[in-house]
Design an enzyme around this catalytic site. Structure first.
Site, PDB file in Angstrom:
ATOM      1  N   GLU A  17       0.678  -1.146  -0.149  1.00  0.00           N
ATOM      2  CA  GLU A  17       0.152  -0.213  -0.370  1.00  0.00           C
ATOM      3  C   GLU A  17       1.020   1.431   0.081  1.00  0.00           C
ATOM      4  O   GLU A  17       0.806   1.336   0.665  1.00  0.00           O
ATOM      5  CB  GLU A  17      -0.601  -0.040   1.392  1.00  0.00           C
ATOM      6  CG  GLU A  17      -1.301  -1.354   1.222  1.00  0.00           C
ATOM      7  CD  GLU A  17      -2.526  -1.077   2.899  1.00  0.00           C
ATOM      8  OE1 GLU A  17      -3.634  -2.204   2.703  1.00  0.00           O
ATOM      9  OE2 GLU A  17      -1.762  -0.444   3.735  1.00  0.00           O
TER      10      GLU A  17
ATOM     11  N   GLY B 165       1.866   5.120  -0.180  1.00  0.00           N
ATOM     12  CA  GLY B 165       1.311   6.106  -0.562  1.00  0.00           C
ATOM     13  C   GLY B 165       1.930   7.300  -1.261  1.00  0.00           C
ATOM     14  O   GLY B 165       2.240   7.667  -2.167  1.00  0.00           O
ATOM     15  N   ARG B 166       3.273   7.509   0.222  1.00  0.00           N
ATOM     16  CA  ARG B 166       3.893   8.903  -0.240  1.00  0.00           C
ATOM     17  C   ARG B 166       5.554   7.843  -1.576  1.00  0.00           C
ATOM     18  O   ARG B 166       5.347   9.797  -2.051  1.00  0.00           O
ATOM     19  CB  ARG B 166       4.904   8.397   1.061  1.00  0.00           C
ATOM     20  CG  ARG B 166       5.735   9.711   1.544  1.00  0.00           C
ATOM     21  CD  ARG B 166       6.958   9.640   2.422  1.00  0.00           C
ATOM     22  NE  ARG B 166       6.581   9.253   3.603  1.00  0.00           N
ATOM     23  CZ  ARG B 166       6.294   9.951   4.512  1.00  0.00           C
ATOM     24  NH1 ARG B 166       6.090  11.730   4.295  1.00  0.00           N
ATOM     25  NH2 ARG B 166       5.644   9.251   5.718  1.00  0.00           N
TER      26      ARG B 166
ATOM     27  N   TYR C 236       6.409  16.720  12.499  1.00  0.00           N
ATOM     28  CA  TYR C 236       7.263  15.911  12.923  1.00  0.00           C
ATOM     29  C   TYR C 236       9.269  16.609  12.267  1.00  0.00           C
ATOM     30  O   TYR C 236       9.785  15.893  12.074  1.00  0.00           O
ATOM     31  CB  TYR C 236       6.891  15.008  11.269  1.00  0.00           C
ATOM     32  CG  TYR C 236       6.036  14.642  11.292  1.00  0.00           C
ATOM     33  CD1 TYR C 236       5.097  13.934  12.042  1.00  0.00           C
ATOM     34  CD2 TYR C 236       5.014  15.000   9.765  1.00  0.00           C
ATOM     35  CE1 TYR C 236       4.157  13.186  12.350  1.00  0.00           C
ATOM     36  CE2 TYR C 236       4.191  14.585   9.158  1.00  0.00           C
ATOM     37  CZ  TYR C 236       3.081  13.217  10.652  1.00  0.00           C
ATOM     38  OH  TYR C 236       1.991  13.251  10.744  1.00  0.00           O
TER      39      TYR C 236
ATOM     40  N   CYS D 259      -1.061  32.653  12.492  1.00  0.00           N
ATOM     41  CA  CYS D 259      -0.707  33.602  14.210  1.00  0.00           C
ATOM     42  C   CYS D 259      -0.316  32.242  15.366  1.00  0.00           C
ATOM     43  O   CYS D 259      -0.560  32.221  16.279  1.00  0.00           O
ATOM     44  CB  CYS D 259      -1.695  33.779  14.811  1.00  0.00           C
ATOM     45  SG  CYS D 259      -2.407  35.185  13.494  1.00  0.00           S
ATOM     46  N   GLU D 260       1.164  31.638  14.888  1.00  0.00           N
ATOM     47  CA  GLU D 260       1.855  31.006  15.520  1.00  0.00           C
ATOM     48  C   GLU D 260       3.179  30.406  15.313  1.00  0.00           C
ATOM     49  O   GLU D 260       3.258  30.653  14.391  1.00  0.00           O
ATOM     50  CB  GLU D 260       0.748  29.108  15.503  1.00  0.00           C
ATOM     51  CG  GLU D 260       1.276  28.063  16.389  1.00  0.00           C
ATOM     52  CD  GLU D 260       0.395  27.331  16.521  1.00  0.00           C
ATOM     53  OE1 GLU D 260      -1.150  27.651  16.376  1.00  0.00           O
ATOM     54  OE2 GLU D 260       0.817  25.755  16.605  1.00  0.00           O
TER      55      GLU D 260
HETATM   56  N1  LLP Z   1      -0.677   1.049   4.636  1.00  0.00           N
HETATM   57  C1  LLP Z   1      -1.066   1.988   6.015  1.00  0.00           C
HETATM   58  C2  LLP Z   1      -1.883   1.076   6.667  1.00  0.00           C
HETATM   59  C3  LLP Z   1      -1.146   2.774   6.533  1.00  0.00           C
HETATM   60  O1  LLP Z   1      -0.918   3.121   7.780  1.00  0.00           O
HETATM   61  C4  LLP Z   1       0.079   3.593   5.845  1.00  0.00           C
HETATM   62  C5  LLP Z   1       0.584   5.406   6.393  1.00  0.00           C
HETATM   63  C6  LLP Z   1       0.534   3.554   4.747  1.00  0.00           C
HETATM   64  C7  LLP Z   1      -0.546   2.301   4.176  1.00  0.00           C
HETATM   65  C8  LLP Z   1       0.882   4.613   3.738  1.00  0.00           C
HETATM   66  O2  LLP Z   1       2.082   4.490   4.175  1.00  0.00           O
HETATM   67  P1  LLP Z   1       3.168   5.683   3.425  1.00  0.00           P
HETATM   68  O3  LLP Z   1       3.510   4.259   2.042  1.00  0.00           O
HETATM   69  O4  LLP Z   1       2.590   6.413   1.945  1.00  0.00           O
HETATM   70  O5  LLP Z   1       4.758   5.571   4.200  1.00  0.00           O
HETATM   71  N2  LLP Z   1       1.477  11.505   8.168  1.00  0.00           N
HETATM   72  C9  LLP Z   1       2.222  11.098   7.658  1.00  0.00           C
HETATM   73  C10 LLP Z   1       2.749   9.960   6.757  1.00  0.00           C
HETATM   74  C11 LLP Z   1       1.195   8.293   8.238  1.00  0.00           C
HETATM   75  C12 LLP Z   1       1.157   7.207   7.829  1.00  0.00           C
HETATM   76  C13 LLP Z   1       0.256   6.695   8.359  1.00  0.00           C
HETATM   77  N3  LLP Z   1      -0.059   5.760   7.409  1.00  0.00           N
HETATM   78  C14 LLP Z   1       3.615  11.293   7.525  1.00  0.00           C
HETATM   79  O6  LLP Z   1       2.963  13.247   7.122  1.00  0.00           O
HETATM   80  O7  LLP Z   1       4.555  11.781   7.385  1.00  0.00           O
END
Ligand code: LLP
Length: 441
Positions: A298, A300-301, A342, A369-370
């Site tokens: 999965e 995302g990033r 982060y 404003c922070e």
């Molecule tokens: N699958 C599950 C169950 C997850 O919890 C996540 C991310 C992904 C897939 C996707 O992960 P990736 O390939 O994007 O690393 N907001 C944080 C990142 C939180 C990720 C949460 N879960 C940031 O901005 O770094």
């Protein structure tokens, strides 16, 4: 003091032209700022598709038929992104009814959606079932019981994976480190809870248990994390076969591969990485005489981050003698809260002054404003930077728009998609002042 002309770009869709203008995905950043205003999110459509194809090709090369990468849409969700995922043949990971609804409105085939989350309400579960979400990734026993109830009411058998914590520490930052035993997500193998929830799932007549899921963390570069996760999960699955007679056919290894925000971040060759995970996995399958499961991941990033860039206009440049300098822009933690949350690194440049030496160290700060409203510390800008100049923050495709807010009643920027042929189109409109007040009574 550091002085350089061309900044070190983290990704090859970033270049400088002869006038010192930033080009992103071949498009002139200044022209886009002129056309659409700032702050502005840009997305490189070809890069998104290329990143998807890297995963799709690797899955085809290394994993059994039926294996599919799923875009973790929490990283950036809008209808156009779900349309692109549909066109590319990706599945999706969804974590809320909002994401499910957006995917549905985009015409995405929800049978290819995997529904995540550690606290799905009865309403969420019913909504997902009524909209035909293919697979639930169940997090806990209460949720399984609720899935059983809702499925029984609808006289269906819901396909389910169980979320397992393999007990791996990925050494990324705490907020995204999820594969450890001590986590709000999943069921640890080490404590016996993973086996217990499997027993429960197998006893439920309206739950069709297909296999298991784990997610070890995000922005992961560590050498063998996914290989280790794969081996642990195959052992767990083989143990279950031996003790319970249940042979799981599906394994989802979650998301997490890291991307380059700054030049010092390593390059990951995703296809090669997946090849190496598949080798570890198949070797363990062989060792345990366990059939190689249908695989999911999965990302995302690693699908969307380097396809993104944010443009801002400089307002004030404040020099505090003996202290430090501040470059203030017309966005901030409302469109990118990742430094505030982060302390995440970003590459930030003066997008029309790339041919000037950079000699002015400054904090790049937002308009909220922070005091914590910081996009990045210790950026080095051209000394001439001033009000009206354009600043670009690179690699903002993931977890920026997705985590944006209306703090201080600041409207969210538009997202403009850039095509390879030089054309562009709006994927998400800029929020208006009326959008901000529309829900007020
Ligand atoms: N699958 C599950 C169950 C997850 O919890 C996540 C991310 C992904 C897939 C996707 O992960 P990736 O390939 O994007 O690393 N907001 C944080 C990142 C939180 C990720 C949460 N879960 C940031 O901005 O770094």
């Amino acid at each position: 003091m550091e002085s350089n002309h061309l900044p070190a770009f983290p990704c090859d869709n970033l270049t400088a032209d002869d006038n010192g203008h930033l080009r992103f995905a071949g498009h002139d950043a200044a022209a886009l700022a002129e056309k659409y205003g700032t702050p502005l999110y840009l997305l490189d459509e070809a890069r998104i598709r290329r990143n998807c194809r890297t995963y799709l090709d690797a899955f085809k090369a290394y994993y059994p038929a039926g294996s599919l990468p799923l875009y973790a849409s929490k990283a950036n969700a809008c209808k156009q992104l779900y349309r692109i995922m549909a066109e590319e043949g990706m599945g999706v990971d969804v974590v809320s009814i909002g994401e499910i609804y957006t995917a549905k409105k985009a015409g995405f085939d929800l049978s290819k959606a995997f529904f995540h989350g550690n606290n799905k309400t009865d309403f969420d579960i019913a909504f997902a079932m009524d909209n035909g979400v293919g697979t639930f990734v169940a997090d806990n026993e209460e949720e399984l019981a609720a899935i059983e109830r809702e499925a029984a009411q609808r006289n269906l058998r819901q396909t389910v994976l169980l979320r397992i914590t393999p007990g791996i520490d990925t050494h990324t930052y705490e907020a995204v480190n999820t594969g450890k035993v001590d986590s709000k997500f999943g069921n640890a193998i080490a404590t016996g809870q993973a086996e217990a929830i499997t027993r429960l799932a197998l006893s439920l007549p309206h739950v069709e248990l297909r296999g298991f899921h784990c997610h070890v963390g995000s922005q992961v570069f560590a050498e063998d994390v996914f290989e280790r996760a794969a081996v642990i999960m195959i052992d767990f699955m083989a143990d279950l076969r031996d003790t319970r007679g249940f042979t799981a056919g599906v394994l989802n290894l979650g998301g997490g591969y890291g991307v380059r925000y700054v030049e010092s971040d390593p390059h990951l060759d995703i296809k090669e990485k997946i090849g190496s995970v598949s080798e570890a996995l198949k070797a363990q399958c062989e060792k345990r005489r366990f059939p190689v499961p249908v695989m999911h991941m999965e990302p995302g990033r690693s699908i969307i981050a380097d396809a993104g860039l944010t443009l801002y206009t400089v307002g004030a440049v404040k020099r505090i003698p003996g202290y430090k300098n501040y470059v203030s822009i017309d966005g901030g933690m409302t469109d990118n809260p990742r430094f505030a949350l982060y302390r995440s690194a970003y590459t930030c440049v003066a997008a029309t002054k790339l041919n000037e030496p950079c000699t002015l160290p400054a904090s790049l700060v937002g308009r909220c404003c922070e005091s914590g409203d910081i996009i990045q510390e210790d950026v080095v800008f051209p000394a001439s930077i001033r009000r009206g100049d354009l600043v670009a923050v690179c690699t903002t495709g993931a977890y920026n728009y997705a985590m944006s807010s209306n703090y201080n009643r600041i409207p969210r920027p538009a997202t403009v998609m850039l095509r390879e042929d030089g054309s562009d189109y709006v994927a998400v409109e800029r929020e208006t002042l009326d959008d901000l007040t529309n829900l007020d009574v």
